[in-house]
Design a protein around this motif. Structure first.
Motif, PDB file in Angstrom:
ATOM      1  N   UNK A 214      85.042  63.576 -22.635  1.00  0.00           N
ATOM      2  CA  UNK A 214      84.394  64.732 -22.010  1.00  0.00           C
ATOM      3  C   UNK A 214      84.758  64.814 -20.536  1.00  0.00           C
ATOM      4  N   UNK A 215      84.738  63.661 -19.861  1.00  0.00           N
ATOM      5  CA  UNK A 215      85.109  63.645 -18.444  1.00  0.00           C
ATOM      6  C   UNK A 215      86.544  64.144 -18.287  1.00  0.00           C
ATOM      7  N   UNK A 216      87.423  63.708 -19.205  1.00  0.00           N
ATOM      8  CA  UNK A 216      88.843  64.054 -19.095  1.00  0.00           C
ATOM      9  C   UNK A 216      89.074  65.554 -19.284  1.00  0.00           C
ATOM     10  N   UNK A 217      88.146  66.236 -19.958  1.00  0.00           N
ATOM     11  CA  UNK A 217      88.311  67.686 -20.084  1.00  0.00           C
ATOM     12  C   UNK A 217      87.897  68.396 -18.807  1.00  0.00           C
TER      13      UNK A 217
ATOM     14  N   UNK B 172     101.881  66.760 -17.054  1.00  0.00           N
ATOM     15  CA  UNK B 172     100.849  66.256 -17.967  1.00  0.00           C
ATOM     16  C   UNK B 172      99.464  66.623 -17.453  1.00  0.00           C
ATOM     17  N   UNK B 173      99.306  66.507 -16.140  1.00  0.00           N
ATOM     18  CA  UNK B 173      98.016  66.808 -15.517  1.00  0.00           C
ATOM     19  C   UNK B 173      97.678  68.290 -15.659  1.00  0.00           C
ATOM     20  N   UNK B 174      98.685  69.152 -15.449  1.00  0.00           N
ATOM     21  CA  UNK B 174      98.453  70.591 -15.572  1.00  0.00           C
ATOM     22  C   UNK B 174      98.128  70.946 -17.020  1.00  0.00           C
ATOM     23  N   UNK B 175      98.842  70.279 -17.950  1.00  0.00           N
ATOM     24  CA  UNK B 175      98.586  70.540 -19.370  1.00  0.00           C
ATOM     25  C   UNK B 175      97.191  70.088 -19.776  1.00  0.00           C
ATOM     26  N   UNK B 176      96.625  69.158 -19.013  1.00  0.00           N
ATOM     27  CA  UNK B 176      95.277  68.678 -19.311  1.00  0.00           C
ATOM     28  C   UNK B 176      94.228  69.763 -19.043  1.00  0.00           C
ATOM     29  N   UNK B 177      94.581  70.770 -18.216  1.00  0.00           N
ATOM     30  CA  UNK B 177      93.711  71.900 -17.901  1.00  0.00           C
ATOM     31  C   UNK B 177      92.308  71.488 -17.485  1.00  0.00           C
ATOM     32  N   UNK B 178      92.204  70.626 -16.468  1.00  0.00           N
ATOM     33  CA  UNK B 178      90.869  70.242 -16.024  1.00  0.00           C
ATOM     34  C   UNK B 178      90.266  71.330 -15.132  1.00  0.00           C
ATOM     35  N   UNK B 179      88.963  71.226 -14.884  1.00  0.00           N
ATOM     36  CA  UNK B 179      88.307  72.151 -13.969  1.00  0.00           C
ATOM     37  C   UNK B 179      88.427  71.668 -12.535  1.00  0.00           C
TER      38      UNK B 179
END
Lengths: 325, 265
Positions: B72-75, B150-157
């Motif tokens: 959840x944190x990773x999202x 990879x970080x951008x693909x993770x689409x975090x807030x």
């Protein structure tokens, strides 16, 4: 390999072939009509040879090879160290020590399995307890603790060998090198193997993420502590089961994961089942050779796995160097 | 969205950050400045929930960050570590696909949508032609761009990036910062960047956190925090401000001889 599914299928064929090979070949040479008898008349002597002598041994050999390969794959992922093998933590040395003590005391089979299991469980707990700190289970501390404990246990094994009566020593040595001639073939081992493969496939994406380091894996959403504990326990269970059945068969658990990676399979969702099939097939084949090639003399299978594995691996390493250039 | 309350950070023998209060709201653009060893990376780990603070607490969406699962944190939070693995078995695309791990619902691995997102992220980091190359064979800057993809693909807030510009050449530094700024302007994702480049910090961060490394910190808007006096105190090195085309630019003082540098400050 571009299509890991193809590789899995090929390895499955290899596994089936090695099992068939193991059923057809042995120290007793059977004719074609004997095999027909084995299939059609369950009470005939050929049927007994094929189904009651050879089949359980092929099954045991396959399971042991597969378990060792899965354990090696798990530990190489857990420790992120390509040299990790199923025996690195001393869990198997604990099992071996227990079994040898039982042999020395002249106890029966059931008691020796009990001793072996107790030894393995004790070592697994001691290594985990000594290396665990709350919130931080450092793979290096784990590895070092395991290696040191294994060294101590191996000294204990040496001590037992020197104390044992000479007649018993040869049996012990066979068993220490890995020997399937007295191997039991319980169904539960196959169930354990399937469960561990399932765990490897289901946990594959998380295990893959662990390859970039536990901190980065945690930022990607991997519950690293839980995953590492599962890998450790899974590997310990697999190694213990394998050692209880066949003694310490060397080489398979270290090398088979590398063999599978060398054909291009790194994704653990495929690597775990492929390594299980390859390791099972390798050990089943090696055992068939071990019990038939120099019949009536039976070699310990561990010697043969190394004799087969070393040139194959060296050839693959050389070929890969070429491809990398 | 992400809040630090009275956070202390210690390393053996030293208190790096004392009683830090910080509130990062959606779409905010934060920069973290400080000398080597001032606790910037450790703070980033604390904010990401990778390390517990030595006092105080970190709240994500109003709840203690360790109450959430890592997934959840990773999202919500995407983290670029200062040092990430140089070695990975797969291609650049395989590495970037790791960013989809927190979103992957299926055992059968990334789906068509995940692959689309990853390919778009790779294209944004100018890696389109390199996507199939082995990660370990890439140059340092290309590897850094792969990690960023990879970080951008993770689409975090919220992006938490530790020295995201390292190894990047100038056009890729600007491209990355523009990419992050645009997503912050669109309120898709804010960021907190640990930087050593004062020009980019002033241009791309509208809020700054200065860590002095002795427990003191200064946090506020760019105009409140960024001035010659604060920066000279922060780095122990004189800094001069110039206006270039209406933009405030901070430069290391040229006149400063070796004596002007006071590492003990």
């Amino acid at each position: 390999m571009r299509r890991p599914g193809t590789a899995l299928l090929l390895l499955l064929c290899l596994a089936v072939l090695s099992a068939g090979f193991g059923l057809l070949i042995g120290s007793a040479s059977l004719s074609l009509s004997d095999y027909r008898l084995a299939l059609l008349a369950p009470d005939s002597v050929p049927a007994q040879i094929v189904w009651e002598l050879r089949a359980p041994r092929v099954y045991a050999g396959f399971c042991v090879g597969a378990l060792l390969s899965v354990a090696g794959t798990f530990l190489q992922a857990l420790l992120r160290n390509p040299l990790a093998d199923p025996y690195v933590f001393g869990v198997s040395s604990g099992a071996a020590l227990g079994m040898l003590v039982a042999m020395l005391l002249g106890l029966g089979a059931a008691a020796s399995y009990g001793f072996g299991l107790t030894g393995a469980a004790a070592v697994a707990l001691i290594v985990a307890a000594l290396s665990y700190r709350v919130g931080d289970w450092n793979p290096y501390r784990l590895l070092l603790t395991g290696v040191v404990i294994a060294a101590g246990l191996n000294a204990g094994i040496g001590l037992i060998l020197t104390l044992s009566p000479e007649a018993a020593v040869k049996g012990m040595l066979y068993w220490l090198m890995g020997d399937l001639s007295h191997a039991p073939a319980p169904l539960s081992v196959g169930v354990l193997l399937l469960a561990l493969c399932g765990m490897g496939v289901a946990g594959g994406p998380a295990i893959n993420a662990l390859a970039v380091g536990r901190l980065k894996a945690a930022t990607l959403g991997v519950a690293t502590g839980r995953l590492e504990l599962l890998l450790y326990l899974g590997a310990a269970l697999a190694a213990t089961a394998a050692v209880l059945i066949a003694g310490t068969v060397g080489f398979v658990g270290l090398i088979v994961p590398h063999l599978v990676r060398m054909i291009g399979i790194h994704d653990h969702r495929w690597l775990v089942p492929c390594a299980a099939l390859a390791g099972g097939a390798l050990l089943a084949l090696a055992d068939t050779l071990a019990r038939s090639a120099w019949a009536p003399l039976q070699l310990p299978v561990g010697v043969l796995t190394a004799l087969i594995g070393v040139p194959v691996l060296l050839a693959l390493i050389a070929r890969r160097e070429d491809a990398a250039r | 969205m992400l809040r630090a309350e009275s956070v202390d950070i210690r390393v053996p023998g030293r208190l790096l950050v004392r009683a830090l209060n910080l509130e990062i709201s959606p779409g905010q653009r934060w920069g973290v400045l400080g000398r080597n060893g001032a606790g910037k990376s450790t703070l980033l780990h604390v904010l990401a929930g990778l390390r517990p603070p030595d006092a105080g607490r970190v709240l994500l969406d109003g709840r203690a960050i360790d109450a959430f699962s890592r997934r959840t944190v990773a999202r919500r939070l995407g983290v670029l570590l200062q040092e990430e693995s140089r070695d990975y078995w797969g291609s650049a695309r395989d590495y970037a696909l790791l960013g989809r791990f927190p979103h992957a619902a299926s055992l059968f691995g990334p789906g068509a949508r995940d692959r689309e997102i990853v390919d778009a992220a790779l294209a944004q980091m100018d890696l389109g032609p390199l996507a199939g190359r082995a990660y370990r064979s890439l140059s340092g800057g290309e590897r850094q761009r792969t990690r960023l993809a990879a970080l951008i693909a993770q689409q975090p807030a919220l992006f938490l990036c530790d020295e995201p510009l390292q190894h990047l050449d100038l056009p890729h530094q600007v491209a990355l910062l523009e990419r992050l700024k645009n997503s912050a302007l669109g309120r898709a994702a804010g960021y907190l960047l640990v930087l050593h480049d004062l020009v980019f910090a002033a241009r791309y961060c509208d809020r700054l956190l200065l860590l002095f490394g002795d427990g003191r910190y200064a946090a506020g808007t760019r105009d409140e925090v960024l001035d010659e006096r604060n920066l000279a105190a922060l780095y122990g090195f004189p800094v001069q401000m110039r206006e270039v085309d209406g933009e405030r630019v901070f430069l290391p003082a040229r006149s400063a001889g070796p004596h002007a540098y006071n590492p003990g400050l």
